[in-house]
Design a protein around this motif. Structure first.
Motif, PDB file in Angstrom:
ATOM      1  N   SER A 178       0.866  -1.156   0.153  1.00 35.94           N
ATOM      2  CA  SER A 178       0.031  -0.130   0.057  1.00 35.94           C
ATOM      3  C   SER A 178       0.771   1.328   0.087  1.00 35.94           C
ATOM      4  N   ASP A 179       0.139   2.445  -0.291  1.00 31.26           N
ATOM      5  CA  ASP A 179       1.003   3.562  -0.400  1.00 31.26           C
ATOM      6  C   ASP A 179       1.732   4.059   0.974  1.00 31.26           C
ATOM      7  N   ASP A 180       1.479   3.420   2.085  1.00 36.27           N
ATOM      8  CA  ASP A 180       2.293   3.989   3.215  1.00 36.27           C
ATOM      9  C   ASP A 180       3.530   3.139   3.603  1.00 36.27           C
ATOM     10  N   VAL A 181       3.598   2.180   2.675  1.00 38.97           N
ATOM     11  CA  VAL A 181       4.679   1.187   2.622  1.00 38.97           C
ATOM     12  C   VAL A 181       5.835   1.690   1.663  1.00 38.97           C
ATOM     13  N   THR A 182       7.242   1.527   2.194  1.00 36.09           N
ATOM     14  CA  THR A 182       8.527   1.919   1.495  1.00 36.09           C
ATOM     15  C   THR A 182       9.182   0.551   1.440  1.00 36.09           C
ATOM     16  N   MET A 183       9.754   0.625   0.242  1.00 41.78           N
ATOM     17  CA  MET A 183      10.662  -0.477  -0.182  1.00 41.78           C
ATOM     18  C   MET A 183      12.072  -0.061  -0.540  1.00 41.78           C
ATOM     19  N   GLN A 184      13.201  -0.795  -0.537  1.00 45.13           N
ATOM     20  CA  GLN A 184      14.259  -0.727  -0.751  1.00 45.13           C
ATOM     21  C   GLN A 184      14.594  -0.260  -2.232  1.00 45.13           C
ATOM     22  N   ASP A 185      15.046   0.952  -2.386  1.00 42.81           N
ATOM     23  CA  ASP A 185      15.216   1.550  -3.757  1.00 42.81           C
ATOM     24  C   ASP A 185      13.998   1.892  -4.517  1.00 42.81           C
ATOM     25  N   PHE A 186      12.781   1.721  -4.067  1.00 37.19           N
ATOM     26  CA  PHE A 186      11.704   2.271  -4.439  1.00 37.19           C
ATOM     27  C   PHE A 186      11.855   3.452  -4.935  1.00 37.19           C
ATOM     28  N   CYS A 187      11.274   4.094  -5.974  1.00 37.68           N
ATOM     29  CA  CYS A 187      11.257   5.453  -6.293  1.00 37.68           C
ATOM     30  C   CYS A 187      12.493   6.037  -7.004  1.00 37.68           C
ATOM     31  N   ARG A 188      13.648   5.329  -6.052  1.00 39.86           N
ATOM     32  CA  ARG A 188      14.821   5.817  -6.727  1.00 39.86           C
ATOM     33  C   ARG A 188      15.454   4.936  -7.705  1.00 39.86           C
ATOM     34  N   ALA A 189      15.303   3.579  -7.854  1.00 39.04           N
ATOM     35  CA  ALA A 189      15.799   2.734  -8.852  1.00 39.04           C
ATOM     36  C   ALA A 189      14.604   1.973  -9.210  1.00 39.04           C
ATOM     37  N   VAL A 190      13.661   1.683  -8.513  1.00 40.04           N
ATOM     38  CA  VAL A 190      12.656   0.579  -9.045  1.00 40.04           C
ATOM     39  C   VAL A 190      11.215   0.844  -8.758  1.00 40.04           C
ATOM     40  N   CYS A 191      10.459   0.712  -9.625  1.00 36.76           N
ATOM     41  CA  CYS A 191       9.072   0.631  -9.373  1.00 36.76           C
ATOM     42  C   CYS A 191       8.091  -0.583  -8.986  1.00 36.76           C
ATOM     43  N   GLY A 192       8.851  -1.765  -9.422  1.00 32.96           N
ATOM     44  CA  GLY A 192       8.462  -3.006  -9.210  1.00 32.96           C
ATOM     45  C   GLY A 192       9.919  -3.920  -9.413  1.00 32.96           C
ATOM     46  N   PHE A 193       9.645  -5.369  -9.114  1.00 31.71           N
ATOM     47  CA  PHE A 193      10.663  -6.033  -9.549  1.00 31.71           C
ATOM     48  C   PHE A 193      10.255  -7.477  -9.224  1.00 31.71           C
ATOM     49  N   HIS A 194      10.924  -8.516  -9.786  1.00 24.40           N
ATOM     50  CA  HIS A 194      10.685  -9.948  -9.560  1.00 24.40           C
ATOM     51  C   HIS A 194      11.733 -10.636  -9.417  1.00 24.40           C
ATOM     52  N   TYR A 195      11.844 -11.934  -8.750  1.00 23.38           N
ATOM     53  CA  TYR A 195      12.926 -12.600  -8.401  1.00 23.38           C
ATOM     54  C   TYR A 195      12.322 -14.009  -7.995  1.00 23.38           C
ATOM     55  N   PHE A 196      13.209 -14.748  -7.115  1.00 23.95           N
ATOM     56  CA  PHE A 196      12.634 -15.936  -6.402  1.00 23.95           C
ATOM     57  C   PHE A 196      12.831 -16.058  -5.232  1.00 23.95           C
ATOM     58  N   THR A 197      12.052 -16.826  -4.469  1.00 27.28           N
ATOM     59  CA  THR A 197      12.549 -16.749  -2.849  1.00 27.28           C
ATOM     60  C   THR A 197      13.396 -17.766  -2.551  1.00 27.28           C
ATOM     61  N   PHE A 198      14.379 -17.566  -1.485  1.00 26.36           N
ATOM     62  CA  PHE A 198      15.385 -18.614  -1.009  1.00 26.36           C
ATOM     63  C   PHE A 198      14.637 -19.664  -0.095  1.00 26.36           C
ATOM     64  N   PRO A 199      15.088 -20.968  -0.355  1.00 26.60           N
ATOM     65  CA  PRO A 199      14.639 -22.060   0.592  1.00 26.60           C
ATOM     66  C   PRO A 199      15.001 -21.979   2.085  1.00 26.60           C
ATOM     67  N   SER A 200      16.085 -21.169   2.280  1.00 23.18           N
ATOM     68  CA  SER A 200      16.447 -20.789   3.565  1.00 23.18           C
ATOM     69  C   SER A 200      15.578 -20.002   4.556  1.00 23.18           C
ATOM     70  N   ILE A 201      14.790 -19.098   3.614  1.00 25.06           N
ATOM     71  CA  ILE A 201      13.705 -18.177   4.303  1.00 25.06           C
ATOM     72  C   ILE A 201      12.476 -18.703   4.127  1.00 25.06           C
ATOM     73  N   VAL A 202      11.891 -19.233   3.023  1.00 30.78           N
ATOM     74  CA  VAL A 202      10.617 -19.524   2.699  1.00 30.78           C
ATOM     75  C   VAL A 202      10.530 -21.073   2.902  1.00 30.78           C
ATOM     76  N   GLY A 203      11.571 -21.794   2.590  1.00 28.30           N
ATOM     77  CA  GLY A 203      11.405 -23.441   2.552  1.00 28.30           C
ATOM     78  C   GLY A 203      11.299 -23.708   1.062  1.00 28.30           C
ATOM     79  N   TYR A 204      11.260 -22.859   0.016  1.00 28.07           N
ATOM     80  CA  TYR A 204      10.884 -23.474  -1.460  1.00 28.07           C
ATOM     81  C   TYR A 204      11.334 -22.100  -2.062  1.00 28.07           C
ATOM     82  N   THR A 205      11.858 -22.623  -3.549  1.00 26.91           N
ATOM     83  CA  THR A 205      11.980 -21.633  -4.541  1.00 26.91           C
ATOM     84  C   THR A 205      11.021 -21.484  -5.138  1.00 26.91           C
ATOM     85  N   LEU A 206      10.304 -20.181  -5.075  1.00 24.18           N
ATOM     86  CA  LEU A 206       9.067 -19.717  -5.660  1.00 24.18           C
ATOM     87  C   LEU A 206       9.258 -18.427  -6.333  1.00 24.18           C
TER      88      LEU A 206
END
Length: 346
Positions: A178-206
């Motif tokens: 939502s509009d009250d949440v900031t994100m690393q590099d948001f506005c300065r370098a990215v408006c959106g991004f995609h990647y995949f999750t790390f099994p060590s954090i999420v348990g799966y590659t998603l």
């Protein structure tokens, strides 16, 4: 994955609206291209954005070839009307459900370009995109400032507590903040991004994508041209009218389309991209930044449509909605393409 410069972020923009079926039938939109005379329009069948310098290559990884199950994570505070606009866009992608209900040019016809991409098994990106589940994280489980690592904890929390499963075969996870949440590099370098999750954090590659609502933070960057930078006042194109009256949400739509097209053709960052560095790939959306219609380029959006009350769009979706979504790179035409090109007919 889009690691965009500030300049590239400036030309992300998009549009949506809702009208009745009767209005849609009676509507005769005019074409317009701010500050570009009609004499400059291209008649090339390759359309805009083509370049002999582009070296988009396949790197042997998978594409999302099965019906794509989209799991939405609504992070922060969202109005029902905002959710509905975004969900209508996502549900407009599948040709099987929208071929007969959306007029030409449609979102599902735009997605056909993404479906041209295939993997080493000759399986193409699926033409079916479903909303398979939703999860609301209204208590900001990771706070109001996220990073590329903490957002993976958001996904981890969602798959552990949400009613949807861990879908590591057909699923993609779409995190919308939502509009009250900031994100690393948001506005300065990215408006959106995609990647995949790390099994060590999420348990799966998603595979996942993140897009933020820039309405209260940097609308002039990530919701352009529904807002314009101050330095352009009086000397550049004026802001376009957002069809839904919500600059932030209208500004998210094309970013979501951009990221979904790239996520589908390069989900594990080892399929379709240009460049030699997989940590900073140039993907099928990046190649067409800022191009929304014939005549686009050099910071201009190209020929799009404007309805009778001044709302700009280039594609139709379900339920009478209209959207402004950037073109994507066609591996057949070797150029940026969209179904609203003036060179094409229904």
């Amino acid at each position: 994955m889009s690691k965009l410069s500030l300049f590239l972020c400036l030309i992300f923009f998009h549009s949506v609206s809702s009208i009745s079926a009767l209005e849609l039938q009676n509507l005769k939109p005019e074409f317009h291209n701010p500050r570009i005379p009609k004499s400059t329009l291209s008649s090339s069948k390759k359309f805009e954005g083509s370049s002999d310098l582009v070296n988009l290559r396949y790197h042997m990884g998978p594409v999302l070839s099965s019906p794509i199950n989209t799991y939405i994570i609504w992070y922060g505070k969202w109005l029902p009307s905002q959710k509905l606009i975004i969900k209508d866009f996502l549900l407009s992608i599948s040709s099987s459900t929208n071929h007969r209900t959306s007029p030409f040019p449609s979102i599902s016809q735009w997605w056909k370009t993404a479906s041209l991409y295939s993997d080493q098994t000759n399986s193409n990106v699926s033409s079916t995109v479903l909303i398979a589940g939703e999860y609301v994280d209204s208590k900001y489980s990771q706070g109001k400032h996220l990073t590329r690592l903490t957002i993976q904890h958001v996904i981890g929390n969602a798959v552990k507590t949400a009613p949807f499963p861990v879908d590591h075969k057909n699923g993609i996870y779409l995190i919308l903040t939502s509009d009250d949440v900031t994100m690393q590099d948001f506005c300065r370098a990215v408006c959106g991004f995609h990647y995949f999750t790390f099994p060590s954090i999420v348990g799966y590659t998603l595979p996942y994508a993140w897009v933020g609502n820039s309405g209260k933070q940097c609308a002039e960057v990530c919701a352009y041209p529904f807002a314009v930078p101050g330095y352009m006042a009086g000397g550049g194109p004026s802001a376009l009218k957002p069809p839904n009256g919500d600059v932030g949400i209208d500004g998210m739509i094309s970013v979501i389309g951009h990221e979904l097209a790239e996520l589908s053709s390069n989900p594990l960052i080892n399929a379709w991209y240009a460049g030699e560095d997989p940590t900073a790939p140039t993907e099928i959306g990046d190649l067409c930044e800022g191009l929304y219609g014939t005549g686009g380029g050099g910071g201009y959006i190209g020929q799009v449509m404007k309805d009778r009350v001044g709302r700009s769009f280039n594609l139709y979706g379900r339920r009478g909605r209209k959207f402004l979504v950037q073109w994507i790179w066609s591996p057949v035409l070797q150029a940026c393409a969209g179904p609203n090109a003036l060179d094409l007919k229904p």
